[in-house]
Design a protein around this motif. Structure first.
Motif, PDB file in Angstrom:
ATOM      1  N   HIS A 166       8.337  -2.179 -13.505  1.00  0.00           N
ATOM      2  CA  HIS A 166       9.108  -0.932 -13.508  1.00  0.00           C
ATOM      3  C   HIS A 166       9.097  -0.338 -14.921  1.00  0.00           C
ATOM      4  O   HIS A 166       9.311  -1.052 -15.905  1.00  0.00           O
ATOM      5  N   GLN A 168       4.081  -1.832  -3.869  1.00  0.00           N
ATOM      6  CA  GLN A 168       3.526  -2.635  -4.954  1.00  0.00           C
ATOM      7  C   GLN A 168       2.060  -2.244  -5.143  1.00  0.00           C
ATOM      8  O   GLN A 168       1.403  -1.790  -4.198  1.00  0.00           O
ATOM      9  N   TRP A 169       1.523  -2.463  -6.345  1.00  0.00           N
ATOM     10  CA  TRP A 169       0.124  -2.094  -6.574  1.00  0.00           C
ATOM     11  C   TRP A 169      -0.788  -2.908  -5.659  1.00  0.00           C
ATOM     12  O   TRP A 169      -1.672  -2.359  -5.010  1.00  0.00           O
ATOM     13  N   ASN A 192      10.155  -5.705  -8.850  1.00  0.00           N
ATOM     14  CA  ASN A 192       9.101  -4.918  -9.497  1.00  0.00           C
ATOM     15  C   ASN A 192       9.107  -5.206 -10.993  1.00  0.00           C
ATOM     16  O   ASN A 192       9.782  -4.529 -11.764  1.00  0.00           O
ATOM     17  N   PRO A 240       8.242   4.328 -10.776  1.00  0.00           N
ATOM     18  CA  PRO A 240       6.970   3.799 -10.273  1.00  0.00           C
ATOM     19  C   PRO A 240       6.263   4.827  -9.400  1.00  0.00           C
ATOM     20  O   PRO A 240       6.888   5.717  -8.816  1.00  0.00           O
ATOM     21  N   GLN A 255      -2.998   2.565 -13.942  1.00  0.00           N
ATOM     22  CA  GLN A 255      -2.039   1.487 -13.690  1.00  0.00           C
ATOM     23  C   GLN A 255      -2.707   0.121 -13.828  1.00  0.00           C
ATOM     24  O   GLN A 255      -2.156  -0.792 -14.464  1.00  0.00           O
ATOM     25  N   TRP A 258       3.487   4.874  -6.303  1.00  0.00           N
ATOM     26  CA  TRP A 258       2.697   4.112  -5.330  1.00  0.00           C
ATOM     27  C   TRP A 258       1.610   5.015  -4.769  1.00  0.00           C
ATOM     28  O   TRP A 258       1.897   5.960  -4.031  1.00  0.00           O
ATOM     29  N   LEU A 307       4.711  -2.567  -9.666  1.00  0.00           N
ATOM     30  CA  LEU A 307       4.204  -1.205  -9.535  1.00  0.00           C
ATOM     31  C   LEU A 307       4.692  -0.393 -10.724  1.00  0.00           C
ATOM     32  O   LEU A 307       5.889  -0.130 -10.849  1.00  0.00           O
ATOM     33  N   PRO A 308       3.775   0.016 -11.614  1.00  0.00           N
ATOM     34  CA  PRO A 308       4.175   0.773 -12.800  1.00  0.00           C
ATOM     35  C   PRO A 308       4.238   2.273 -12.532  1.00  0.00           C
ATOM     36  O   PRO A 308       4.017   2.745 -11.408  1.00  0.00           O
ATOM     37  N   GLU A 309       4.504   2.998 -13.592  1.00  0.00           N
ATOM     38  CA  GLU A 309       4.458   4.449 -13.541  1.00  0.00           C
ATOM     39  C   GLU A 309       3.012   4.925 -13.363  1.00  0.00           C
ATOM     40  O   GLU A 309       2.075   4.141 -13.502  1.00  0.00           O
TER      41      GLU A 309
END
Length: 319
Positions: free
Chosen positions: A80, A171-172, A77, A121, A139, A123, A111-113
Motif C-alpha cells: 500500500h 492484488q498484483w 496489502n 493502490p 508496479q 488494480w 498491490l502498489p500505486e
C-alpha cells in the motif's frame, strides 16, 4: 493431505475455545492470523515477540491438544503506498516465525500505486485503456521486485523458507500468469496459495489453475463460492457490494459443497495430488449465512469423505 482451518473462521471465540473447537472438529492443525486485514483475535503479535513465556504458553496450547500450527497468515496489502501497517505486520510476522519455529507464511503479493505520488493502490485488470499496461509494468519493476527481493533476502535468517501468496482479487499477482511471472523473477521461495473461491468469482477454473501452477502450489485454502444469477446478469462478476448481503450480490463465499458439489471437490483434490501436492487443506469459513461452527463441521465432513489420504501406486501385472 491434512485438514485444518484458518483461525479467523472462529474469530468470535477465545484462543482456548478456538483450539478446543479444532479438537472437537477432528482437524489436525490451525492456520493462525497474525494481522494485516485481520484483527488477529487469537494472537497478540507484540506480546509474543517480546515474551518467551508467552511464546511457550502459545505453543503448549497447541501441543497439549495434539494440534499443529499450519502456518502464520498475514493477508493484507504490504505494498500500500501510504498505509505501512500492512508491511510492518508482514515483517513482524517473519520475525515471529523464527520465535515459534514456523517456516511458512501465508500472505499476498501486494498491490502498489499506479505511478509515483499516487495515494491509493491501482488494480489493473483490463487491456484498455493502454495506460493501464504502463502502470502494471511500473508496479512490477519499481515496487514488487524491490520489495520482495529485500524481504526474501531477510527471511532465511528467521527460518522462513516459503511465502504462500494467495491469488486474490485486488492484488498484483491475482491470477496464474502474474503469479508465475513474479515467481520466475524471485525464485521458489515464492509459492502459490490456491483458494478456488477466488478463481470462481474472477471467472477462472481452479482445476486448470492447478495444472498451470504445478509444483508452485505450496498451500491451499478450502473455500467455496456461488452465484446469484439474477444479480450477476446485471452486475457481472465485478461485484463490489457488501459481502454480508448475498441476496444483493452477484457472488458470495460459501461453505464447502454449497457452491460446488462433492464431485467437484473430489476432482479438485485428486488434481492436486496429480501435480504432487500432499499438503494442507486449510478451510477458510466466510459464509455470511451459516454459523461458523456449522460451516466448519460441514466442510470438514466433506473433505474427510473425498480427499486422498494415503499415497497409492499402480502395479502393472506381468504379461
Amino acid at each position: 493431505m491434512k485438514i485444518g482451518f484458518v483461525s479467523d473462521s472462529l474469530g468470535a471465540l477465545s484462543f482456548e475455545e478456538m483450539l478446543d473447537q479444532a479438537v472437537a472438529l477432528g482437524v489436525s492443525g490451525v492456520e493462525i492470523n497474525t494481522g494485516g486485514w485481520s484483527r488477529a483475535p487469537h494472537l497478540d503479535l507484540p506480546q509474543l515477540r517480546q515474551s518467551p513465556a508467552a511464546r511457550r504458553s502459545f505453543l503448549q496450547a497447541f501441543g497439549s491438544r495434539g494440534l499443529e500450527i499450519i502456518a502464520l497468515n498475514v493477508n493484507g496489502n504490504p505494498l500500500h503506498p501510504v498505509d505501512r501497517r500492512q508491511s510492518d505486520a508482514l515483517y513482524e510476522t517473519v520475525r515471529l516465525a523464527a520465535d515459534l519455529g514456523i517456516t511458512k507464511i501465508c500472505t499476498m503479493s501486494g498491490l502498489p500505486e499506479g505511478q509515483e505520488g499516487d495515494r491509493l493502490p491501482n488494480w489493473v485488470v483490463s487491456s484498455w485503456p493502454p495506460e493501464g499496461q504502463v502502470a502494471k509494468e511500473w508496479q512490477f519493476k519499481e515496487r514488487l521486485l524491490p520489495y520482495w527481493e529485500k524481504l526474501l533476502d531477510m527471511a532465511p535468517q528467521y527460518g522462513v523458507t516459503q511465502f504462500a501468496l494467495e491469488l486474490h482479487g485486488g492484488q498484483w499477482a491475482y491470477n496464474v500468469p502474474n503469479f508465475l511471472r513474479l515467481r520466475e523473477a524471485l525464485g521458489p521461495m515464492i509459492g502459490a496459495n490456491l483458494d478456488p473461491s477466488h478463481m470462481f468469482w474472477m471467472g477462472g477454473d481452479p482445476i486448470a489453475a492447478i495444472d498451470a501452477l504445478g509444483d508452485a502450489i505450496c498451500h491451499v485454502h478450502a473455500k467455496d463460492a456461488g452465484f446469484n444469477e439474477a444479480r450477476r446478469g446485471a452486475t457481472t462478476n465485478l461485484e463490489n457490494g457488501p459481502l454480508g448481503l448475498p441476496s444483493d450480490r452477484a457472488w458470495s463465499y460459501l461453505t464447502l459443497g454449497y457452491g460446488h458439489d462433492p464431485l467437484w471437490w473430489r476432482q479438485f483434490c485428486y488434481r492436486l495430488r496429480m501435480v504432487g501436492y500432499d499438503g494442507w487443506l486449510s478451510i477458510e469459513h466466510e459464509d455470511p449465512l451459516l454459523d461458523p461452527i456449522e460451516g466448519l463441521t460441514k466442510s470438514v465432513a466433506l473433505l474427510r469423505e473425498i480427499m486422498p489420504v494415503a499415497l497409492g501406486g499402480f502395479i502393472q501385472a506381468e504379461c
